[in-house]
Write a protein that holds these residues in place. Structure first.
Motif, mmCIF file in Angstrom:
data_model
loop_
_atom_site.group_PDB
_atom_site.id
_atom_site.type_symbol
_atom_site.label_atom_id
_atom_site.label_comp_id
_atom_site.label_asym_id
_atom_site.label_seq_id
_atom_site.Cartn_x
_atom_site.Cartn_y
_atom_site.Cartn_z
ATOM 1 N N GLY A 293 -0.587 14.999 -0.613
ATOM 2 C CA GLY A 293 1.128 15.407 -0.565
ATOM 3 C C GLY A 293 1.550 14.826 1.042
ATOM 4 N N GLN A 294 0.717 14.368 1.901
ATOM 5 C CA GLN A 294 1.138 13.966 3.319
ATOM 6 C C GLN A 294 1.445 12.642 3.488
ATOM 7 N N HIS A 295 1.347 11.921 2.474
ATOM 8 C CA HIS A 295 1.457 10.386 2.386
ATOM 9 C C HIS A 295 3.007 10.104 2.846
ATOM 10 N N PRO A 296 3.151 9.293 3.943
ATOM 11 C CA PRO A 296 4.534 9.028 4.622
ATOM 12 C C PRO A 296 5.482 8.387 3.538
ATOM 13 N N VAL A 297 6.739 8.288 3.895
ATOM 14 C CA VAL A 297 7.829 7.781 3.084
ATOM 15 C C VAL A 297 7.457 6.183 2.965
ATOM 16 N N GLU B 188 5.734 4.042 -4.797
ATOM 17 C CA GLU B 188 6.307 3.632 -5.946
ATOM 18 C C GLU B 188 6.075 4.688 -6.899
ATOM 19 N N ALA B 189 4.875 5.322 -7.191
ATOM 20 C CA ALA B 189 4.873 6.287 -8.177
ATOM 21 C C ALA B 189 5.644 7.536 -7.951
ATOM 22 N N ARG B 190 6.163 7.801 -6.679
ATOM 23 C CA ARG B 190 7.016 8.891 -6.209
ATOM 24 C C ARG B 190 8.323 8.452 -6.782
ATOM 25 N N LEU B 191 8.771 7.317 -6.513
ATOM 26 C CA LEU B 191 10.101 6.876 -6.893
ATOM 27 C C LEU B 191 10.161 7.108 -8.599
ATOM 28 N N ARG B 192 9.091 6.637 -9.362
ATOM 29 C CA ARG B 192 9.305 6.646 -10.875
ATOM 30 C C ARG B 192 9.267 8.160 -11.351
ATOM 31 N N SER C 159 5.693 -1.587 6.526
ATOM 32 C CA SER C 159 4.664 -0.748 7.163
ATOM 33 C C SER C 159 4.706 -0.602 8.587
ATOM 34 N N ILE C 160 4.207 0.506 9.063
ATOM 35 C CA ILE C 160 4.015 0.657 10.720
ATOM 36 C C ILE C 160 2.589 0.371 10.865
#
Length: 489
Positions: A34-38, A49-53, A386-387
Motif C-alpha cells: 500500500g505504500q508504493h508511490p504514485v 497501471e493496476a491501480r489505474l485499471r 521515475s525518480i
C-alpha cells in the motif's frame, strides 16, 4: 476480481566485487504493501497501471511489497529468502485471488539460487494452483528460464534499450491478464533461443527498425505480445543469452513460427548492433578535435547499471592529464569522500582522495586539492517517469577547473538532471563525462552536440569469450562462432 501484485527486482553481476543485501534494497526502493508511490519505478510499473485499471473498472487490487536494489553483486541468501517469503506470506493472506502480477527484473542471482525469479514464480504457482493467471514483466537484460516459462501465463519484457517503455510493458501485462480473466483471450506462448549474447541498443539500426516492426505485429491478427530478452552477459547462469517470446491468442503454431522467424533474424544481427566503442585516448582525441558542445563521453563499462561500483578514475585521470578544464563528471561513487566533503562544508578547500576504492581494475584513487562547491542531501535524477535516488552528493572543483559529482548511492547516469540538481548547467560545459552503456541516450541526446562511447576496461566482464563462465554449458555466440551448427552436430 481479486488480483495480487508484488515486485522484487535487481540485476546481479556475478563477477562484481560488490555484494547485495537488504540495506541495498532499502537504500534504492522499498515500499511495503500500500505504500508504493504514485510514480512508477523501472520494474514496478505494474503497480501504477493496476491501480489505474482497478479504480476505473471496480475490481480489487491487493498490493504486496515492491522493492528494487541498484544492480550489484551476488544477493545475500538471507536477503533474497526474506523478501521472497515476505511476498509469499502476503499472497497467502490474500487468497483466494484470480490472478497474480509480478514486476520482476529477471537477472537476480543469490547465494544458492541461480534463478531467483524462477524460484519465486514456481512458489507462487504452488500457492495459487494451476487455474490462477500469473503475469510477469521483465527487463530485457535478464535470463529466461524454463521454470519461468512453465509457471507464468503472461511474460512481457521492455522492448526499448534505453528502457523508455517500462510503463508500456507494465500496462501490457496488466491488460493481458485482465483480458485472460474475462475470457477474451487464451494466451499461448512460444520461446526461441537465439544462442547469442550481444549489446542490442534500440536507439540505432538495425535494432530500431526491428523493434518497430515487432511493435506493429502486436494486435495484428492473433499476435498478442512480442518480447525480446537480450540477456545479461555479467550473469554466470545456465540460461544466459538472447531469446524471443511470442504470445498469441490460442494459436501455438503461429507463436512458434513467429518466434523462430524473429529469433533467426535477431541472430543475424550479431556483431553489428553495438555503437563504436573507442579507447579513452581515441575518445579524448575526438573530443579535443570537435567543435560540438557539449560533448558527452560515456564510460560504458564502469556502469553501476551493470552491477559494478562506478568509482573508476581511469577516464577522469586521462582527461586531467590532457589538460581538459571545462568539464563535469557525473558521477563517481565514493560515500567516504562525500562524508568528508559534508564535514568540510560548502566553500571549503581541502586535500581529498576520491574514487578507485573497490577493486584493482578501476584505477588508482585521485588525490587533489579540491573546493567543495555544493552539498545536497538526498539528491536524485530522472529516468523517464521515475525518480532515481543518488543519496547525499557533493560537487568538488578540481585545480584545473573541472567539476566532479561524488555520490553515496550507486547509480548510472540516466538524465542531465543529475547535473542540474547539483547546480551544474550541463549545457554550459564543453565536456560531460558520464557512466552508462545506453540508458543515458534518450535524455542526453536532447542536449548533446556529440556522443562518444568510451571502452575503458574495468571490472565489468565485457567479453564473453574470456569471462570464464562456469554455469553456461550450451553453445552461444560469440564463444562459439556457429552455435546452431554445434547443436546439430
Amino acid at each position: 476480481m481479486r488480483i495480487f501484485c508484488a515486485s522484487i527486482a535487481t540485476e546481479t553481476n556475478t563477477f562484481s566485487p560488490l555484494r547485495t543485501d537488504f540495506s541495498d534494497f532499502k537504500e534504492s526502493f522499498y515500499a511495503p504493501p500500500g505504500q508504493h508511490p504514485v510514480t512508477p519505478t523501472l520494474c514496478s510499473a505494474v503497480f501504477t497501471e493496476a491501480r489505474l485499471r482497478a479504480a476505473k473498472e471496480g475490481w480489487e487490487l491487493i498490493e504486496g511489497t515492491a522493492t528494487w536494489a541498484e544492480p550489484g553483486g551476488l544477493v545475500n541468501r538471507e536477503t533474497y529468502e526474506q523478501l521472497r517469503d515476505e511476498v509469499l506470506g502476503q499472497l497467502r493472506a490474500a487468497m483466494p485471488v484470480d490472478a497474480v502480477i509480478l514486476g520482476l527484473h529477471g537477472a537476480m542471482v543469490a547465494q544458492g539460487y541461480l534463478d531467483c525469479e524462477g524460484d519465486l514464480i514456481s512458489r507462487v504457482r504452488d500457492i495459487v494452483g494451476p487455474d490462477v493467471i500469473i503475469g510477469t514483466s521483465y527487463d530485457p537484460h535478464s535470463h529466461l528460464t524454463e521454470q519461468r516459462i512453465t509457471n507464468a501465463d503472461i511474460i512481457v519484457a521492455f522492448k526499448e534499450f534505453p528502457h523508455t517503455d517500462f510503463v508500456d510493458a507494465g500496462r501490457s501485462v496488466v491488460d493481458l491478464v485482465l483480458r485472460t480473466l474475462r475470457g477474451e483471450i487464451t494466451p499461448t506462448k512460444a520461446v526461441f533461443d537465439c544462442h547469442m549474447i550481444e549489446v542490442l541498443p534500440t536507439s540505432r539500426e538495425p535494432m530500431r527498425s526491428f523493434i518497430d516492426r515487432a511493435k506493429a505485429m502486436e494486435g495484428a491478427g492473433d499476435v498478442l505480445s512480442v518480447s525480446f530478452i537480450h540477456g545479461f552477459m555479467a550473469g554466470d547462469v545456465p540460461d544466459l543469452g538472447a531469446k524471443v517470446i511470442v504470445t498469441t491468442n490460442n494459436d501455438p503454431a503461429k507463436a512458434n513460427e513467429l518466434a523462430q522467424k524473429l529469433g533467426h533474424e535477431l541472430f543475424g544481427f550479431r556483431g553489428t548492433t553495438r555503437p563504436s566503442f573507442v579507447t579513452a585516448d581515441v575518445a579524448l582525441d575526438q573530443a579535443l578535435a570537435s567543435d560540438a558542445r557539449p560533448i558527452v563521453l560515456t564510460d560504458v563499462w564502469d556502469n553501476p547499471g551493470g552491477g559494478v561500483p562506478g568509482d573508476s578514475t581511469i577516464l577522469l585521470r586521462a582527461a586531467m592529464e590532457r589538460g581538459l578544464r571545462d568539464f563535469a563528471v557525473g558521477t563517481i561513487w565514493d560515500p567516504m569522500a562525500v562524508r568528508i566533503c559534508i564535514s568540510a562544508g560548502e566553500g571549503a578547500t581541502l586535500p581529498l582522495r576520491f574514487g578507485g576504492k573497490t577493486g584493482a581494475h578501476a584505477g588508482a584513487p585521485i588525490d587533489a586539492e579540491v573546493r567543495v562547491k555544493k552539498i545536497r542531501r538526498d539528491s536524485w535524477q530522472y529516468f523517464g517517469d521515475s525518480i532515481v535516488p543518488l543519496g547525499d552528493c557533493a560537487v568538488i572543483e578540481l585545480p584545473g577547473g573541472g567539476e566532479v559529482i561524488l555520490n553515496s548511492n550507486r547509480s548510472q547516469s540516466f538524465d542531465p538532471s543529475l547535473f542540474s540538481n547539483m547546480g551544474i548547467d550541463p549545457t554550459s560545459k564543453k565536456y560531460l563525462f558520464i557512466k552508462s552503456t545506453n540508458h543515458f541516450y534518450d535524455a542526453f541526446a536532447k542536449i548533446a552536440g556529440e556522443i562518444i562511447y568510451v571502452d575503458v576496461h574495468g571490472p565489468y566482464p565485457s567479453d564473453p569469450k574470456t569471462n570464464g563462465y562456469r554455469h553456461l554449458t550450451r553453445p552461444i555466440w560469440p564463444i562459439v562462432d556457429d552455435p546452431f551448427a554445434a547443436i546439430a552436430s
